[in-house]
Design an enzyme around this catalytic site. Structure first.
Site, short mmCIF file in Angstrom:
data_model
loop_
_atom_site.label_atom_id
_atom_site.label_comp_id
_atom_site.label_asym_id
_atom_site.label_seq_id
_atom_site.Cartn_x
_atom_site.Cartn_y
_atom_site.Cartn_z
CG LEU A 96 23.32 10.68 -34.97
CD1 LEU A 96 24.80 10.49 -34.66
CD2 LEU A 96 23.04 10.49 -36.46
CG HIS A 116 27.90 20.48 -26.20
ND1 HIS A 116 26.74 20.50 -26.95
CD2 HIS A 116 27.66 21.24 -25.11
CE1 HIS A 116 25.84 21.23 -26.31
NE2 HIS A 116 26.38 21.70 -25.19
CD GLU A 149 19.64 4.79 -26.94
OE1 GLU A 149 18.47 5.18 -26.79
OE2 GLU A 149 20.03 3.62 -26.77
CG ASP A 152 24.81 17.66 -26.04
OD1 ASP A 152 25.45 17.23 -27.02
OD2 ASP A 152 23.98 18.59 -26.14
#
Ligand code: GAR
Length: 212
Positions: A96, A116, A149, A152
């Protein structure tokens, strides 16, 4: 320290949809279903599964690689229409943009949650189970974190460690891992819906102890 509650939430998914379905079922049980589900890949079984649960599903296909600003604009438009202030990524395999993430970061932390399949910071990116399995890790699991940003890298709100059993093949290993993900994600949603999240400027914490 600020404490924030969820007003409305939506789910974004790309794949099989087991985590999305776990969130939908938990939301329905609590009388707080998601406003809608967005699927960005064709042929996801989740499309029918979510509809069967009475949840609105939007199929918004995105570019196969990179950031897709047009896709994001359509998502933001829906979020504004439905007053969605939290997003849950459930097997959503797309990066994103920073402006999209900023949109959900108006209180200083991200109101986008991701699950995750590894014990972050170990194995960010793709293939978490494969790497843990082939590296013969004794412990593996999953991490639920806020999306920033850095891929993970966002603040962790829950991590589940699973002890590996020596006789498991890869299929058994991932089945145990995925089932555990589904359970954890549902309980994290429950915790957020009932008690919100506390944020001290660096660290995000569930205010309700998860009993998993
Ligand atoms: C899950 O293992 C999830 O943790 C992973 O994709 C799978 C989706 O399964 N997500 C990521 O790798 C995100 N980086 P599902 O479609 O059955 O929920």
């Amino acid at each position: 320290m600020i404490e924030v509650n969820i007003r409305n939430y939506a789910i974004m998914a790309s794949g099989q949809g087991s985590n999305a379905l776990a969130l939908i079922k938990k939301g329905l049980d609590l009388g707080r279903p998601p406003q809608f589900v967005i699927i960005n890949k064709a042929d996801s079984p989740l499309f029918e599964l979510a509809k069967e649960q009475g949840i609105k599903v939007y199929s918004i296909l995105s570019s196969p690689k990179g950031i897709d600003l047009e896709f994001e604009a359509r998502v933001l438009n829906l979020c504004e229409t439905h007053q969605v202030d939290w997003l849950f990524l459930a097997g959503f395999l797309k990066i994103l943009s920073s402006s999209f993430i900023n949109h959900f970061q108006q209180l200083g932390f991200s109101q986008i949650v991701n699950i995750h399949p590894s014990l972050l910071p170990k194995y960010p990116g793709l293939g978490g189970y494969k790497l843990a399995f082939t590296n013969n890790d004794n412990e593996f699991g999953h991490t639920i974190h806020l999306v920033t940003e850095g891929v993970d890298e966002g603040p962790v709100i829950y991590q589940k460690v699973i002890a590996r059993e020596a006789n498991w093949n890869f299929e058994e290993f991932t089945t145990v891992g995925k089932k555990s993900e589904n359970k954890s994600y549902g309980l994290v949603l429950e915790s957020l819906l009932k008690n919100g999240l506390s944020w001290d400027g660096h660290k995000a914490e569930l205010t309700w102890e998860l009993n998993i």
